[in-house]
Design a protein around this motif. Sequence first.
Motif, short mmCIF file in Angstrom:
data_model
loop_
_atom_site.label_atom_id
_atom_site.label_comp_id
_atom_site.label_asym_id
_atom_site.label_seq_id
_atom_site.Cartn_x
_atom_site.Cartn_y
_atom_site.Cartn_z
N HIS A 1 0.83 -1.22 0.00
CA HIS A 1 0.00 0.00 0.00
C HIS A 1 0.86 1.26 0.00
CE1 HIS A 1 0.77 -0.19 4.34
NE2 HIS A 1 0.36 1.06 4.43
N GLN B 1 0.17 3.48 -3.17
CA GLN B 1 -0.51 4.75 -2.90
C GLN B 1 0.41 5.95 -3.05
OE1 GLN B 1 -2.39 4.15 0.92
NE2 GLN B 1 -3.92 2.75 0.08
N ARG C 1 -6.07 0.60 -4.12
CA ARG C 1 -6.66 -0.18 -3.04
C ARG C 1 -5.87 -1.47 -2.86
NH1 ARG C 1 -11.99 1.13 -1.62
NH2 ARG C 1 -12.79 2.95 -2.75
N VAL C 2 -5.70 -1.89 -1.61
CA VAL C 2 -4.87 -3.06 -1.31
C VAL C 2 -5.54 -3.93 -0.26
CG1 VAL C 2 -2.62 -3.86 -0.46
CG2 VAL C 2 -2.76 -1.76 -1.83
N ALA D 1 -7.07 0.30 2.31
CA ALA D 1 -6.26 -0.90 2.53
C ALA D 1 -6.81 -1.64 3.74
CB ALA D 1 -4.79 -0.55 2.74
#
Length: 271
Positions: free
Chosen positions: A90, A94, A101-102, A125
């Motif tokens: 993430h 990011q 999104r994770v 996340a």
Amino acid sequence: MTENPTWTPAGIDITVPSVARVYDFLLGGAHNFESDRALAGKIEQSMPGVRDVVRLNRSFLRRAVLFMIESGVRQFLDIGSGIPTVGNVHEIAQQADPECRVVYVDKEPVAVRHSTALLAGDDRAVAIQADVCSPREVLGDPAVLSMLDFDRPVGLLNLLLWHFIPDEADPQGLLAAYRNALAPGSFLAITHTTYDSEPDELQEAVHEVRQRSRQQAFPRSYREITALFDGYQLVEPGVVGCAAWRPGGPGDISEDPAANVRLYAGVGRKP
């Protein structure tokens, strides 16, 4: 590190080493116990330079995630994610695009607990506890379904994972279940230990893991690892020594030639 079981979920026997915590220790993390450090020491005796190997694996993770982002992926499913340490998915994703999104998945309770704490305040996340050998459980988890849109491409990350899954569990069948859930344009990234280089040293390290922990290891050949990408189109340069997959600089390659090829790495695209 002073032993501090208060950060460990109830019911965890800290006298039994955990591969996730051993990996954390080898990366310089703080979430490990004496049993984990003892096993790490035995592995290092059998395979000097193993710290370089885990570092190269982490470096490959970064390159694979950034490649997937460049290819249009904005959501990631990291199964076998382990205990959080510097350079998490993430953080990488990011930083490149805050909209990424994770979902982290691990069966190790300590890994999930620390992932959850790390992700507090990040609404893009999440971490769940589940086993890669239960695709329905993973793919049907409410947190997964709320975070990921399986009608759009997903980056599936399976690093240092499948060599803990025996042939009897049918790794290719399990991977097919995950692949079938992914939209075209999705990617799969794998790193996997191999007996193809320095088999004696690795066999000794595998023996230590089997003797001292509850986990077994099953290194595989180039042919067997390449077969895990069935149904995907391999991205150039294919399945190669970990350091040889699109290195971006000196930090992606070890000065020890053996460390560069102890893991195979590859990325495939679902057509």
